[in-house]
Design a protein around this motif. Structure first.
Motif, PDB file in Angstrom:
ATOM      1  N   ASP A   3       0.862  -1.170   0.000  1.00  8.07           N
ATOM      2  CA  ASP A   3       0.000   0.000   0.000  1.00  8.07           C
ATOM      3  C   ASP A   3       0.899   1.220   0.000  1.00  8.07           C
ATOM      4  OD1 ASP A   3      -2.737  -1.013   0.145  1.00  8.07           O
ATOM      5  OD2 ASP A   3      -2.170  -1.774   2.120  1.00  8.07           O
TER       6      ASP A   3
ATOM      7  N   GLY B 239      -3.149   5.694  -4.338  1.00  2.00           N
ATOM      8  CA  GLY B 239      -2.712   4.726  -5.331  1.00  2.00           C
ATOM      9  C   GLY B 239      -3.446   4.923  -6.630  1.00  2.00           C
ATOM     10  N   LEU B 240      -2.985   4.223  -7.618  1.00  2.00           N
ATOM     11  CA  LEU B 240      -3.619   4.290  -8.923  1.00  2.00           C
ATOM     12  C   LEU B 240      -4.952   3.548  -8.866  1.00  2.00           C
ATOM     13  CD1 LEU B 240      -0.467   3.589 -11.103  1.00  2.00           C
ATOM     14  CD2 LEU B 240      -1.501   5.805 -10.576  1.00  2.00           C
ATOM     15  N   SER B 241      -5.996   4.170  -9.362  1.00  2.00           N
ATOM     16  CA  SER B 241      -7.335   3.597  -9.238  1.00  2.00           C
ATOM     17  C   SER B 241      -7.514   2.295 -10.020  1.00  2.00           C
ATOM     18  CB  SER B 241      -8.383   4.609  -9.686  1.00  2.00           C
ATOM     19  OG  SER B 241      -8.162   4.963 -11.032  1.00  2.00           O
ATOM     20  N   ASP B 242      -6.729   2.118 -11.066  1.00  2.00           N
ATOM     21  CA  ASP B 242      -6.876   0.913 -11.886  1.00  2.00           C
ATOM     22  C   ASP B 242      -5.873  -0.177 -11.534  1.00  2.00           C
ATOM     23  OD1 ASP B 242      -4.660   2.247 -12.822  1.00  2.00           O
ATOM     24  OD2 ASP B 242      -5.139   1.993 -14.931  1.00  2.00           O
ATOM     25  N   ARG B 243      -5.254  -0.069 -10.346  1.00  2.00           N
ATOM     26  CA  ARG B 243      -4.250  -1.069  -9.947  1.00  2.00           C
ATOM     27  C   ARG B 243      -4.927  -2.412  -9.699  1.00  2.00           C
ATOM     28  NH1 ARG B 243      -1.048  -1.335  -4.280  1.00  2.00           N
ATOM     29  NH2 ARG B 243      -3.100  -0.750  -3.610  1.00  2.00           N
TER      30      ARG B 243
ATOM     31  N   ASP C 211       7.146  -3.021  -7.210  1.00  2.00           N
ATOM     32  CA  ASP C 211       5.934  -2.494  -7.819  1.00  2.00           C
ATOM     33  C   ASP C 211       5.392  -1.299  -7.040  1.00  2.00           C
ATOM     34  OD1 ASP C 211       5.994  -4.216  -9.936  1.00  2.00           O
ATOM     35  OD2 ASP C 211       4.126  -5.236  -9.461  1.00  2.00           O
TER      36      ASP C 211
ATOM     37  N   GLN D  48       7.403   1.705  -8.094  1.00  2.00           N
ATOM     38  CA  GLN D  48       6.986   2.152  -9.420  1.00  2.00           C
ATOM     39  C   GLN D  48       5.655   2.906  -9.358  1.00  2.00           C
ATOM     40  OE1 GLN D  48       7.026  -0.852 -12.447  1.00  2.00           O
ATOM     41  NE2 GLN D  48       9.181  -1.331 -12.125  1.00  2.00           N
ATOM     42  N   GLU D  49       4.694   2.387  -8.610  1.00  2.00           N
ATOM     43  CA  GLU D  49       3.410   3.069  -8.517  1.00  2.00           C
ATOM     44  C   GLU D  49       3.548   4.423  -7.845  1.00  2.00           C
ATOM     45  OE1 GLU D  49      -1.085   2.716  -6.735  1.00  2.00           O
ATOM     46  OE2 GLU D  49       0.058   0.875  -6.961  1.00  2.00           O
TER      47      GLU D  49
ATOM     48  N   LYS E 261       4.840   6.932 -10.217  1.00  2.00           N
ATOM     49  CA  LYS E 261       3.823   7.354 -11.182  1.00  2.00           C
ATOM     50  C   LYS E 261       2.856   8.370 -10.585  1.00  2.00           C
ATOM     51  CE  LYS E 261       4.136   3.029 -13.726  1.00  2.00           C
ATOM     52  NZ  LYS E 261       3.507   1.714 -13.967  1.00  2.00           N
TER      53      LYS E 261
END
Length: 94
Positions: free
Chosen positions: A56, A67-71, A85, A88-89, A92
């Motif tokens: 998280d 966080g990215l909503s489409d993760r 990961d 990386q997120e 972004k």
């Protein structure tokens, strides 16, 4: 025991976000610390019942989950895979 280095993809993202000017491969712990200390993003890795890891991303100091909503929901086999990961997120997001 050696520290796990970030991947080329992560190093490129780090360069894009201004961590350094050359494509270097720092340890994951340095990338995690840079995000925490300069961007106020903490990557939290958790071990889950069922023998897998998740991550998280939390804001500092408010502890808001971001966080990215489409993760996609991913179950990682190792702590290091989850951390990579997560780094990386977080990159972004900035």
């Amino acid at each position: 025991m050696t520290e796990e280095l970030v991947t080329l993809e992560t190093a490129k993202l780090m360069k894009e976000k201004g961590m350094f000017t050359d494509i270097k491969f720092p340890p994951q712990s340095i990338a995690q610390k840079w995000l925490r200390e300069t961007k106020n993003l903490h990557i939290e890795i958790s071990y889950m019942y069922g023998n897998y890891w998740i991550y998280d991303i939390l804001t500092i100091p408010n502890h808001d989950l971001v966080g990215l909503s489409d993760r996609p929901i991913v179950r990682y086999n190792t702590y290091e895979e989850a951390l990579e990961d997560g780094i990386q997120e977080a990159l972004k997001l900035i």
